[in-house]
Write a protein that holds these residues in place. Structure first.
Motif, PDB file in Angstrom:
ATOM      1  N   ARG A  19       0.361   0.574   9.005  1.00 17.36           N
ATOM      2  CA  ARG A  19      -1.040   1.102   8.502  1.00 17.36           C
ATOM      3  C   ARG A  19      -2.151   1.100   8.248  1.00 17.36           C
ATOM      4  O   ARG A  19      -3.160   1.487   8.520  1.00 17.36           O
ATOM      5  CB  ARG A  19      -0.657   0.140   6.696  1.00 17.36           C
ATOM      6  N   GLN A  38      -7.805  14.896   1.014  1.00 17.34           N
ATOM      7  CA  GLN A  38      -7.344  14.131  -0.529  1.00 17.34           C
ATOM      8  C   GLN A  38      -8.941  14.014  -1.233  1.00 17.34           C
ATOM      9  O   GLN A  38      -9.021  14.194  -2.488  1.00 17.34           O
ATOM     10  CB  GLN A  38      -7.081  12.628  -0.566  1.00 17.34           C
ATOM     11  N   GLY A  55     -15.690 -12.714   2.718  1.00 14.54           N
ATOM     12  CA  GLY A  55     -15.470 -14.409   2.058  1.00 14.54           C
ATOM     13  C   GLY A  55     -14.193 -14.023   0.643  1.00 14.54           C
ATOM     14  O   GLY A  55     -13.106 -13.415   0.303  1.00 14.54           O
ATOM     15  N   ARG A 107       4.488   2.200  -6.084  1.00 14.52           N
ATOM     16  CA  ARG A 107       5.113   1.911  -6.815  1.00 14.52           C
ATOM     17  C   ARG A 107       6.251   1.745  -8.048  1.00 14.52           C
ATOM     18  O   ARG A 107       7.131   1.285  -7.879  1.00 14.52           O
ATOM     19  CB  ARG A 107       4.643   0.307  -5.755  1.00 14.52           C
ATOM     20  N   GLY A 111      -7.678   2.859  -3.284  1.00 18.51           N
ATOM     21  CA  GLY A 111      -6.478   3.100  -2.340  1.00 18.51           C
ATOM     22  C   GLY A 111      -7.189   4.940  -2.167  1.00 18.51           C
ATOM     23  O   GLY A 111      -5.690   5.615  -1.612  1.00 18.51           O
ATOM     24  N   THR A 138      -3.337   4.830  -7.015  1.00 21.80           N
ATOM     25  CA  THR A 138      -2.180   5.890  -6.164  1.00 21.80           C
ATOM     26  C   THR A 138      -1.299   4.598  -5.390  1.00 21.80           C
ATOM     27  O   THR A 138      -0.262   4.693  -5.962  1.00 21.80           O
ATOM     28  CB  THR A 138      -2.739   6.627  -4.841  1.00 21.80           C
ATOM     29  N   ARG A 165      -7.577   9.240   0.419  1.00 24.39           N
ATOM     30  CA  ARG A 165      -7.744   8.428   2.052  1.00 24.39           C
ATOM     31  C   ARG A 165      -7.275   8.798   3.716  1.00 24.39           C
ATOM     32  O   ARG A 165      -6.860   8.764   4.285  1.00 24.39           O
ATOM     33  CB  ARG A 165      -5.356   7.784   2.327  1.00 24.39           C
ATOM     34  N   ARG A 171       0.294 -12.376   1.758  1.00 21.66           N
ATOM     35  CA  ARG A 171       1.353 -11.626   0.482  1.00 21.66           C
ATOM     36  C   ARG A 171       2.660 -11.392   0.500  1.00 21.66           C
ATOM     37  O   ARG A 171       3.470 -11.107  -0.477  1.00 21.66           O
ATOM     38  CB  ARG A 171       0.381 -10.066   0.477  1.00 21.66           C
ATOM     39  N   ASP A 225       3.495   4.801   6.284  1.00 30.34           N
ATOM     40  CA  ASP A 225       3.007   5.388   6.889  1.00 30.34           C
ATOM     41  C   ASP A 225       1.820   6.477   5.252  1.00 30.34           C
ATOM     42  O   ASP A 225       2.904   6.023   3.898  1.00 30.34           O
ATOM     43  CB  ASP A 225       3.917   7.500   7.310  1.00 30.34           C
ATOM     44  N   GLY A 255      -9.199  -6.166   0.014  1.00 28.27           N
ATOM     45  CA  GLY A 255      -9.160  -6.486  -1.142  1.00 28.27           C
ATOM     46  C   GLY A 255      -9.441  -5.351  -2.502  1.00 28.27           C
ATOM     47  O   GLY A 255     -10.032  -5.695  -3.244  1.00 28.27           O
ATOM     48  N   LYS A 256      -9.263  -3.458  -2.253  1.00 28.96           N
ATOM     49  CA  LYS A 256      -9.430  -2.754  -2.759  1.00 28.96           C
ATOM     50  C   LYS A 256      -8.591  -3.355  -4.420  1.00 28.96           C
ATOM     51  O   LYS A 256      -9.439  -3.153  -5.634  1.00 28.96           O
ATOM     52  CB  LYS A 256      -8.907  -1.424  -1.992  1.00 28.96           C
ATOM     53  N   GLY A 257      -7.425  -3.657  -4.453  1.00 33.31           N
ATOM     54  CA  GLY A 257      -6.611  -3.977  -5.963  1.00 33.31           C
ATOM     55  C   GLY A 257      -7.663  -4.994  -6.103  1.00 33.31           C
ATOM     56  O   GLY A 257      -7.311  -5.255  -7.611  1.00 33.31           O
TER      57      GLY A 257
HETATM   58  P1  B4P Z   1      -5.879  -5.524  -0.989  1.00 31.96           P
HETATM   59  O1  B4P Z   1      -6.229  -4.840  -0.119  1.00 31.96           O
HETATM   60  O2  B4P Z   1      -6.065  -5.420  -2.766  1.00 31.96           O
HETATM   61  O3  B4P Z   1      -4.305  -3.971  -0.921  1.00 31.96           O
HETATM   62  P2  B4P Z   1      -3.592  -3.291  -1.738  1.00 31.96           P
HETATM   63  O4  B4P Z   1      -4.582  -3.029  -2.911  1.00 31.96           O
HETATM   64  O5  B4P Z   1      -1.963  -3.799  -1.932  1.00 31.96           O
HETATM   65  O6  B4P Z   1      -4.069  -1.955  -0.503  1.00 31.96           O
HETATM   66  P3  B4P Z   1      -3.091  -1.638   0.868  1.00 31.96           P
HETATM   67  O7  B4P Z   1      -4.125  -0.626   1.537  1.00 31.96           O
HETATM   68  O8  B4P Z   1      -2.647  -2.696   1.091  1.00 31.96           O
HETATM   69  O9  B4P Z   1      -2.474  -1.199   0.198  1.00 31.96           O
HETATM   70  P4  B4P Z   1      -1.860   0.046  -1.360  1.00 31.96           P
HETATM   71  O10 B4P Z   1      -1.288  -0.208  -2.812  1.00 31.96           O
HETATM   72  O11 B4P Z   1      -3.244   1.210  -1.831  1.00 31.96           O
HETATM   73  O12 B4P Z   1      -4.894  -7.174  -1.004  1.00 31.96           O
HETATM   74  C1  B4P Z   1      -4.024  -7.565   0.370  1.00 31.96           C
HETATM   75  C2  B4P Z   1      -3.831  -8.733   0.162  1.00 31.96           C
HETATM   76  O13 B4P Z   1      -5.440  -9.760   0.434  1.00 31.96           O
HETATM   77  C3  B4P Z   1      -3.492  -9.491  -1.566  1.00 31.96           C
HETATM   78  O14 B4P Z   1      -2.320 -10.193  -1.554  1.00 31.96           O
HETATM   79  C4  B4P Z   1      -4.640 -10.047  -1.846  1.00 31.96           C
HETATM   80  O15 B4P Z   1      -4.603 -11.334  -3.090  1.00 31.96           O
HETATM   81  C5  B4P Z   1      -5.592 -11.117  -0.264  1.00 31.96           C
HETATM   82  N1  B4P Z   1      -6.887 -10.525  -0.662  1.00 31.96           N
HETATM   83  C6  B4P Z   1      -7.596  -9.755  -1.453  1.00 31.96           C
HETATM   84  N2  B4P Z   1      -9.051 -10.146  -1.330  1.00 31.96           N
HETATM   85  C7  B4P Z   1      -9.333 -11.056  -0.545  1.00 31.96           C
HETATM   86  C8  B4P Z   1      -9.787 -12.737  -0.216  1.00 31.96           C
HETATM   87  N3  B4P Z   1     -11.340 -11.495  -0.880  1.00 31.96           N
HETATM   88  N4  B4P Z   1     -10.085 -13.348   0.500  1.00 31.96           N
HETATM   89  C9  B4P Z   1      -8.501 -13.262   0.348  1.00 31.96           C
HETATM   90  N5  B4P Z   1      -8.097 -13.321   0.434  1.00 31.96           N
HETATM   91  C10 B4P Z   1      -7.941 -11.567  -0.187  1.00 31.96           C
HETATM   92  O16 B4P Z   1      -0.720   1.704   0.036  1.00 31.96           O
HETATM   93  C11 B4P Z   1       0.013   1.252  -0.058  1.00 31.96           C
HETATM   94  C12 B4P Z   1       0.857   2.276   0.275  1.00 31.96           C
HETATM   95  O17 B4P Z   1       1.032   3.562  -0.445  1.00 31.96           O
HETATM   96  C13 B4P Z   1       0.167   3.029   1.698  1.00 31.96           C
HETATM   97  O18 B4P Z   1       0.368   2.200   2.897  1.00 31.96           O
HETATM   98  C14 B4P Z   1       0.949   4.631   1.746  1.00 31.96           C
HETATM   99  O19 B4P Z   1       2.002   4.450   2.225  1.00 31.96           O
HETATM  100  C15 B4P Z   1       0.907   4.235  -0.191  1.00 31.96           C
HETATM  101  N6  B4P Z   1      -0.387   5.635  -0.386  1.00 31.96           N
HETATM  102  C16 B4P Z   1      -0.856   4.781  -1.483  1.00 31.96           C
HETATM  103  N7  B4P Z   1      -2.104   5.135  -1.373  1.00 31.96           N
HETATM  104  C17 B4P Z   1      -2.045   6.793  -0.633  1.00 31.96           C
HETATM  105  C18 B4P Z   1      -2.759   7.688  -0.514  1.00 31.96           C
HETATM  106  N8  B4P Z   1      -3.811   8.837  -1.338  1.00 31.96           N
HETATM  107  N9  B4P Z   1      -2.690   8.963   0.005  1.00 31.96           N
HETATM  108  C19 B4P Z   1      -1.045   8.142   0.943  1.00 31.96           C
HETATM  109  N10 B4P Z   1      -0.370   7.392   0.360  1.00 31.96           N
HETATM  110  C20 B4P Z   1      -0.737   6.368  -0.517  1.00 31.96           C
END
Ligand code: B4P
Length: 190
Positions: free
Chosen positions: A144, A92, A172, A36, A85, A31, A88, A127, A57, A12-14
């Motif tokens: 991941r 970093q 929650g 993206r 994010g 990030t 990681r 998602r 990865d 739920g970070k995003g």
């Molecule tokens: P989120 O946890 O918000 O997902 P995210 O922000 O996309 O984080 P994630 O770690 O998956 O990917 P990121 O873009 O950082 O939520 C996921 C889902 O849960 C959503 O559908 C949301 O609706 C749902 N949800 C949230 N809260 C909820 C709740 N309370 N109840 C029910 N549902 C809920 O990174 C993607 C990729 O980019 C990485 O795998 C990596 O390859 C690369 N990357 C990004 N940052 C990097 C870094 N610092 N170093 C190296 N690689 C990196």
């Protein structure tokens, strides 16, 4: 205030970062979103990272560190950043501390979202069905989660040693998690 939202993929970070931006006017530095956008624009970084991300990865440290550094002036002007994010890896985190120190700033707190693996998989699968994000398929999700456990979880002792971690129940609804984050931030000096 500079804050890190910390947790495994799907915690739920995003979701929570966007809510904090609305509430506090800070800048969200995700990030994942930056990468993206780079892929969507067909830039060199996008071309270099597209397959890595689809596999699940982590992309090389120097790429994400440079992306963050570029955006720090914007965060400074806004009075703080929500790092989503990032970091990681320990490398970093060390680079972030150094970049902030050069600007006379620091990380004030790390909000750790606690969500169990079953719920993570449920959210990511949901998602994938809704948005079709390539790295949300079950195979990439496994990678991941493995990357989180091997490379990102070791950051916990790094920030624990600095007394900066605030753990929040992330199981929650989004509203309930937002409320818990708000309460945990009440004790952080701005
Ligand atoms: P989120 O946890 O918000 O997902 P995210 O922000 O996309 O984080 P994630 O770690 O998956 O990917 P990121 O873009 O950082 O939520 C996921 C889902 O849960 C959503 O559908 C949301 O609706 C749902 N949800 C949230 N809260 C909820 C709740 N309370 N109840 C029910 N549902 C809920 O990174 C993607 C990729 O980019 C990485 O795998 C990596 O390859 C690369 N990357 C990004 N940052 C990097 C870094 N610092 N170093 C190296 N690689 C990196």
């Amino acid at each position: 205030m500079n804050l890190i939202l910390f947790g495994p993929p799907g915690s739920g970070k995003g979701t929570q970062a966007k809510r904090l931006v609305d509430e506090r006017g800070m800048v969200q530095l995700s990030t994942g979103d930056m990468l993206r956008a780079a892929i969507a624009s067909g830039s060199e970084i996008g071309l270099r990272t597209k397959d890595i991300i689809a596999r699940g990865d982590l992309v090389p440290d120097e790429i994400v560190i440079a992306l963050i550094e570029e955006r720090l002036p914007e965060a400074e002007a806004a009075g703080g950043a929500i790092f989503d994010g990032f970091p990681r890896t320990v490398a970093q985190a060390e680079a972030l501390d150094a970049m902030l120190a050069r600007r006379g700033a620091k990380i004030d707190t790390v909000v750790r979202l606690l969500v169990d693996d079953e719920a993570l998989l449920r959210r990511i699968t949901g998602r994938f069905e809704e948005q079709g994000r390539p790295d949300d398929n079950p195979e990439s999700f496994k990678t991941r989660l493995g990357a989180y456990n091997a490379q990102t979880a070791p950051l916990l002792p790094y920030y624990e040693a600095q007394g900066k971690i605030r753990s929040v129940d992330g199981m929650g609804s989004p509203d309930e998690v937002s409320k818990a984050i708000r309460e945990s931030l009440e004790t952080v000096a701005a």
